[in-house]
Design a protein around this motif. Structure first.
Motif, short mmCIF file in Angstrom:
data_model
loop_
_atom_site.label_atom_id
_atom_site.label_comp_id
_atom_site.label_asym_id
_atom_site.label_seq_id
_atom_site.Cartn_x
_atom_site.Cartn_y
_atom_site.Cartn_z
N MET A 16 -21.28 -48.80 -9.46
CA MET A 16 -20.53 -48.80 -8.21
C MET A 16 -20.57 -50.22 -7.65
SD MET A 16 -22.00 -45.35 -6.35
CE MET A 16 -23.73 -45.69 -6.72
N PRO A 17 -19.50 -50.62 -6.95
CA PRO A 17 -19.56 -51.93 -6.29
C PRO A 17 -20.54 -51.87 -5.12
CG PRO A 17 -17.55 -50.77 -5.69
CD PRO A 17 -18.23 -49.94 -6.74
N GLY A 18 -20.95 -53.02 -4.65
CA GLY A 18 -21.95 -53.05 -3.58
C GLY A 18 -23.29 -52.67 -4.19
N MET A 19 -23.93 -51.67 -3.62
CA MET A 19 -25.21 -51.20 -4.14
C MET A 19 -24.96 -50.14 -5.21
SD MET A 19 -28.46 -49.39 -2.23
CE MET A 19 -29.12 -50.86 -1.47
N ASN A 20 -25.30 -50.45 -6.46
CA ASN A 20 -25.07 -49.49 -7.55
C ASN A 20 -26.18 -48.44 -7.58
OD1 ASN A 20 -27.29 -50.43 -9.13
ND2 ASN A 20 -26.03 -52.01 -10.05
N GLY A 21 -26.07 -47.53 -8.54
CA GLY A 21 -27.03 -46.43 -8.62
C GLY A 21 -28.46 -46.88 -8.88
N ILE A 22 -28.63 -47.86 -9.73
CA ILE A 22 -29.99 -48.34 -10.03
C ILE A 22 -30.59 -49.03 -8.81
CG2 ILE A 22 -31.32 -49.93 -11.47
CD1 ILE A 22 -29.31 -49.20 -13.75
N GLN A 23 -29.81 -49.84 -8.12
CA GLN A 23 -30.30 -50.48 -6.89
C GLN A 23 -30.63 -49.43 -5.83
OE1 GLN A 23 -26.79 -52.89 -6.50
NE2 GLN A 23 -27.89 -54.77 -7.06
N LEU A 53 -23.68 -44.10 -20.05
CA LEU A 53 -24.94 -43.69 -20.68
C LEU A 53 -25.39 -44.79 -21.65
CD1 LEU A 53 -24.34 -39.87 -21.24
CD2 LEU A 53 -25.75 -40.99 -19.51
N HIS A 54 -25.12 -46.02 -21.25
CA HIS A 54 -25.54 -47.18 -22.03
C HIS A 54 -27.06 -47.17 -22.11
CE1 HIS A 54 -26.34 -51.35 -23.10
NE2 HIS A 54 -25.08 -51.42 -23.52
N PRO A 55 -27.62 -47.39 -23.30
CA PRO A 55 -29.09 -47.35 -23.45
C PRO A 55 -29.82 -48.24 -22.45
CG PRO A 55 -28.05 -47.46 -25.59
CD PRO A 55 -26.94 -47.61 -24.58
N ARG A 56 -29.25 -49.39 -22.12
CA ARG A 56 -29.90 -50.29 -21.16
C ARG A 56 -30.00 -49.62 -19.79
NH1 ARG A 56 -26.01 -54.38 -19.81
NH2 ARG A 56 -25.49 -52.81 -18.33
N ASP A 57 -28.92 -48.96 -19.35
CA ASP A 57 -28.94 -48.28 -18.05
C ASP A 57 -29.91 -47.10 -18.07
OD1 ASP A 57 -27.05 -50.01 -17.00
OD2 ASP A 57 -25.36 -48.69 -17.47
N VAL A 58 -29.88 -46.34 -19.15
CA VAL A 58 -30.78 -45.18 -19.27
C VAL A 58 -32.23 -45.65 -19.21
CG1 VAL A 58 -31.56 -43.33 -20.80
CG2 VAL A 58 -29.11 -43.79 -20.53
N GLU A 59 -32.55 -46.72 -19.92
CA GLU A 59 -33.92 -47.24 -19.93
C GLU A 59 -34.35 -47.70 -18.54
OE1 GLU A 59 -36.39 -51.05 -21.58
OE2 GLU A 59 -34.68 -50.36 -22.78
N ARG A 60 -33.47 -48.43 -17.85
CA ARG A 60 -33.81 -48.91 -16.50
C ARG A 60 -34.06 -47.75 -15.55
NH1 ARG A 60 -29.50 -53.00 -14.33
NH2 ARG A 60 -30.98 -53.12 -12.60
N VAL A 61 -33.25 -46.73 -15.63
CA VAL A 61 -33.42 -45.57 -14.76
C VAL A 61 -34.69 -44.81 -15.11
CG1 VAL A 61 -32.42 -43.32 -14.17
CG2 VAL A 61 -30.96 -45.35 -14.22
N GLN A 62 -34.96 -44.64 -16.39
CA GLN A 62 -36.15 -43.90 -16.80
C GLN A 62 -37.43 -44.61 -16.37
OE1 GLN A 62 -35.30 -43.33 -20.97
NE2 GLN A 62 -34.60 -41.24 -20.62
N ARG A 63 -37.41 -45.95 -16.33
CA ARG A 63 -38.59 -46.68 -15.87
C ARG A 63 -38.91 -46.36 -14.42
NH1 ARG A 63 -37.19 -52.22 -16.37
NH2 ARG A 63 -35.67 -51.89 -17.99
N LEU A 64 -37.90 -46.01 -13.64
CA LEU A 64 -38.14 -45.68 -12.23
C LEU A 64 -38.75 -44.28 -12.08
CD1 LEU A 64 -34.82 -47.12 -10.78
CD2 LEU A 64 -37.11 -48.10 -10.56
N SER A 65 -38.61 -43.45 -13.07
CA SER A 65 -39.22 -42.11 -13.17
C SER A 65 -38.99 -41.20 -11.96
CB SER A 65 -40.72 -42.22 -13.48
OG SER A 65 -41.43 -42.75 -12.38
N ILE A 66 -37.84 -41.34 -11.32
CA ILE A 66 -37.52 -40.43 -10.22
C ILE A 66 -36.25 -39.63 -10.49
CG2 ILE A 66 -38.74 -41.67 -8.40
CD1 ILE A 66 -36.10 -42.95 -7.60
N VAL A 67 -35.59 -39.94 -11.61
CA VAL A 67 -34.38 -39.22 -11.96
C VAL A 67 -34.74 -38.05 -12.85
CG1 VAL A 67 -32.20 -39.39 -13.24
CG2 VAL A 67 -32.89 -41.22 -11.71
N THR A 68 -34.22 -36.90 -12.50
CA THR A 68 -34.55 -35.67 -13.21
C THR A 68 -33.76 -35.50 -14.49
OG1 THR A 68 -34.98 -34.68 -11.06
CG2 THR A 68 -34.75 -33.18 -12.90
N ASP A 69 -32.48 -35.95 -14.50
CA ASP A 69 -31.64 -35.70 -15.65
C ASP A 69 -30.45 -36.65 -15.65
OD1 ASP A 69 -30.79 -34.43 -17.96
OD2 ASP A 69 -30.59 -32.45 -17.04
N PHE A 70 -29.79 -36.74 -16.80
CA PHE A 70 -28.54 -37.48 -16.97
C PHE A 70 -27.46 -36.49 -17.38
CE2 PHE A 70 -31.54 -40.87 -17.44
CZ PHE A 70 -30.88 -42.00 -17.00
#
Length: 132
Positions: free
Chosen positions: A65-72, A97-114
């Motif tokens: 997303m522009p501005g603040m994206n989902g990872i931010q 579902l780019h592996p880089r995005d999935v990895e960054r999100v998983q490191r935060l460990s607050i997302v339940t699912d993709f």
């Protein structure tokens, strides 16, 4: 299954938000559906809700997303002192579902699912069965 009190859709695509709102209304799965166009708007909604344990109980979050994206958003969300952190289920609803995005999100460990877009009745039923 009883209705969820509140779902928050976070996506910059207005058409996607409109279609998701229609689907959720048709399925009758939520008392209230809130919409944010980016991560900052989602944080603003969460701050307005305070420590309410009912709104939202589910966040469907896009990555790109522009501005603040989902990872931010997730990074900022982790810093919030909300009492309902444990009660909120966050699902990444995205085309990325780019592996880089999935990895960054998983490191935060607050997302339940993709879940990949588009949201369908079957995907929503699976979310409800698996997480509620």
């Amino acid at each position: 299954m009883p209705k969820l009190p509140c779902i928050l859709l976070v996506d910059d695509d207005q058409t996607t938000n409109f279609l998701n709102q229609l689907l959720l209304k048709k399925l009758g799965v939520a008392e209230q559906v809130l919409v944010a166009q980016d991560g900052q708007a989602a944080l603003d909604i969460l701050n307005q809700q305070g420590d309410s344990p009912v709104c939202p109980v589910l966040i469907l979050l896009d990555v790109n997303m522009p501005g603040m994206n989902g990872i931010q958003f997730l990074e900022a969300y982790q810093q919030m002192s909300l009492a309902q952190h444990q009660a909120i289920v966050i699902i990444m609803l995205t085309t990325s579902l780019h592996p880089r995005d999935v990895e960054r999100v998983q490191r935060l460990s607050i997302v339940t699912d993709f879940i990949s877009k588009p949201l369908t009745a079957e995907k929503m039923q699976a979310i409800l069965q698996n997480h509620f």
